[in-house]
Design a protein around this motif. Structure first.
Motif, mmCIF file in Angstrom:
data_model
loop_
_atom_site.group_PDB
_atom_site.id
_atom_site.type_symbol
_atom_site.label_atom_id
_atom_site.label_comp_id
_atom_site.label_asym_id
_atom_site.label_seq_id
_atom_site.Cartn_x
_atom_site.Cartn_y
_atom_site.Cartn_z
ATOM 1 N N TYR A 1 0.752 -1.076 -0.275
ATOM 2 C CA TYR A 1 -0.064 0.273 0.302
ATOM 3 C C TYR A 1 1.152 0.870 -0.079
ATOM 4 C CZ TYR A 1 -4.409 -2.443 1.060
ATOM 5 O OH TYR A 1 -5.610 -2.754 0.359
ATOM 6 N N TYR B 1 -9.100 1.752 -0.102
ATOM 7 C CA TYR B 1 -7.749 1.175 -0.332
ATOM 8 C C TYR B 1 -8.371 -0.562 -0.478
ATOM 9 C CZ TYR B 1 -5.928 4.008 3.642
ATOM 10 O OH TYR B 1 -5.234 4.126 4.372
ATOM 11 N N ASP B 2 -8.941 -0.319 -1.448
ATOM 12 C CA ASP B 2 -9.405 -1.341 -2.997
ATOM 13 C C ASP B 2 -9.503 -0.982 -4.250
ATOM 14 O OD1 ASP B 2 -11.029 -1.784 0.229
ATOM 15 O OD2 ASP B 2 -11.010 -3.573 -0.754
ATOM 16 N N TYR C 1 3.270 -2.987 6.657
ATOM 17 C CA TYR C 1 1.698 -2.089 6.425
ATOM 18 C C TYR C 1 1.447 -2.747 7.563
ATOM 19 C CZ TYR C 1 -1.895 0.580 4.898
ATOM 20 O OH TYR C 1 -3.019 1.375 4.867
ATOM 21 N N ARG D 1 -12.053 -10.774 11.592
ATOM 22 C CA ARG D 1 -10.910 -10.264 11.152
ATOM 23 C C ARG D 1 -10.319 -8.436 11.355
ATOM 24 N NH1 ARG D 1 -8.314 -10.169 5.914
ATOM 25 N NH2 ARG D 1 -9.477 -8.302 6.156
HETATM 26 N N1 CTP Z 1 -7.368 -2.389 4.174
HETATM 27 C C1 CTP Z 1 -8.606 -1.782 4.916
HETATM 28 N N2 CTP Z 1 -7.179 -0.540 5.306
HETATM 29 C C2 CTP Z 1 -6.234 0.183 5.187
HETATM 30 C C3 CTP Z 1 -5.489 -0.971 4.181
HETATM 31 C C4 CTP Z 1 -6.697 -1.856 3.539
HETATM 32 O O1 CTP Z 1 -9.272 -2.026 5.282
HETATM 33 N N3 CTP Z 1 -5.364 0.377 5.841
HETATM 34 C C5 CTP Z 1 -8.294 -3.786 3.438
HETATM 35 C C6 CTP Z 1 -8.804 -3.066 2.306
HETATM 36 O O2 CTP Z 1 -10.029 -2.684 1.944
HETATM 37 C C7 CTP Z 1 -8.968 -4.240 1.838
HETATM 38 C C8 CTP Z 1 -8.216 -6.040 2.440
HETATM 39 O O3 CTP Z 1 -8.250 -4.668 3.491
HETATM 40 O O4 CTP Z 1 -9.801 -5.265 1.028
HETATM 41 C C9 CTP Z 1 -7.397 -6.057 2.048
HETATM 42 O O5 CTP Z 1 -6.903 -7.632 2.898
HETATM 43 P P1 CTP Z 1 -7.860 -9.451 3.119
HETATM 44 O O6 CTP Z 1 -7.364 -9.002 1.889
HETATM 45 O O7 CTP Z 1 -8.601 -8.782 3.301
HETATM 46 O O8 CTP Z 1 -6.989 -9.915 3.075
HETATM 47 P P2 CTP Z 1 -6.122 -10.928 3.414
HETATM 48 O O9 CTP Z 1 -5.031 -11.387 4.634
HETATM 49 O O10 CTP Z 1 -4.672 -10.643 2.445
HETATM 50 O O11 CTP Z 1 -6.852 -11.955 2.311
HETATM 51 P P3 CTP Z 1 -7.397 -13.592 2.871
HETATM 52 O O12 CTP Z 1 -8.740 -12.915 4.002
HETATM 53 O O13 CTP Z 1 -8.630 -13.663 1.443
HETATM 54 O O14 CTP Z 1 -6.456 -14.541 3.248
#
Ligand code: CTP
Length: 205
Positions: free
Chosen positions: A42, A58-59, A87, A144
């Motif tokens: 990021y 963030y998406d 991060y 989570r």
């Molecule tokens: N995100 C957030 N705040 C931030 C940075 C990122 O809420 N400061 C969120 C984004 O909205 C994005 C998500 O983090 O949707 C990406 O992480 P995610 O794919 O959910 O986590 P992983 O553990 O990588 O994936 P998975 O649950 O599939 O294992």
């Protein structure tokens, strides 16, 4: 060192990408494999206030420093170590420290938008999309984000409805078409993990 193999694991938030990555990681000696998370890339937002960082989307593909990610992957593929950013989701920013990642024969790249960028896609030997139903994904994310990322239930729901869901439909879901393999139900899919591990073993010889 043999030319490394780069495996990309994409999929929506909460789809189980990191579980798939971890299951593959556990199948090999740790000196042969590393996991790179797109989240680590990021963009640096130190110039913004906390309030502005909360408001960042963030998406969206623009949230990532894809140039740096590509440079680091090239270095790893060339057998060079990298200084990976770290991060911190609780403050929505990069930490000051970096983590040294040594080159490995197997590189796993995991993240929501890793299949969106053509240059990134073209570097991958195997492209995977973890396809998990949206109801399961949001439930996992809710748990989570409250447990690990310092969020409230209201903030997770608000962010999901206004940003995460529309961005998923616009940018993430369409990248499924680029995948070599679509894995239903991520980390619980033992057959898919076994097939991937066999493919990687074949590459290693
Ligand atoms: N995100 C957030 N705040 C931030 C940075 C990122 O809420 N400061 C969120 C984004 O909205 C994005 C998500 O983090 O949707 C990406 O992480 P995610 O794919 O959910 O986590 P992983 O553990 O990588 O994936 P998975 O649950 O599939 O294992």
């Amino acid at each position: 060192m043999k030319k490394p193999i780069l495996i990309g694991i994409a999929g929506g938030t909460g789809s189980g990408k990191s579980t798939v990555a971890r299951e593959i990681f556990r199948s090999f000696p740790s000196e042969k494999i590393c996991i790179i998370m797109q989240d680590s890339y990021y963009k640096d937002q130190s110039s913004l206030s906390f309030e502005d960082r909360i408001r960042t989307n963030y998406d969206h593909p623009n949230a990532f420093d894809t140039e740096l990610l590509i440079r680091h992957l090239k270095d790893l593929l060339d057998g060079k170590k990298i200084e990976k950013p770290i991060y911190d989701f609780t403050v929505h920013n990069r930490k000051a420290e970096v983590e040294i990642v040594e080159p490995r024969e197997i590189i796993i790249l995991e993240g929501i938008l890793i299949l969106d960028d053509k240059a990134l896609r073209d570097m991958m030997d195997v492209k995977i999309y973890v396809d998990t139903d949206a109801d399961l994904r949001i439930l996992r994310r809710l748990v989570r984000d409250i447990r690990d990322r310092g969020r409230t239930m209201e903030s997770v729901i608000e962010q999901y409805l206004t940003v995460v869901r529309p961005m998923h439909l616009q940018f993430i879901e369409p990248t499924k078409r680029y995948a070599d393999l679509i894995i239903p139900e991520g980390g619980k899919n033992k057959v898919a993990i076994d097939v991937l591990v066999a493919k990687i073993r074949q590459h290693l010889g």
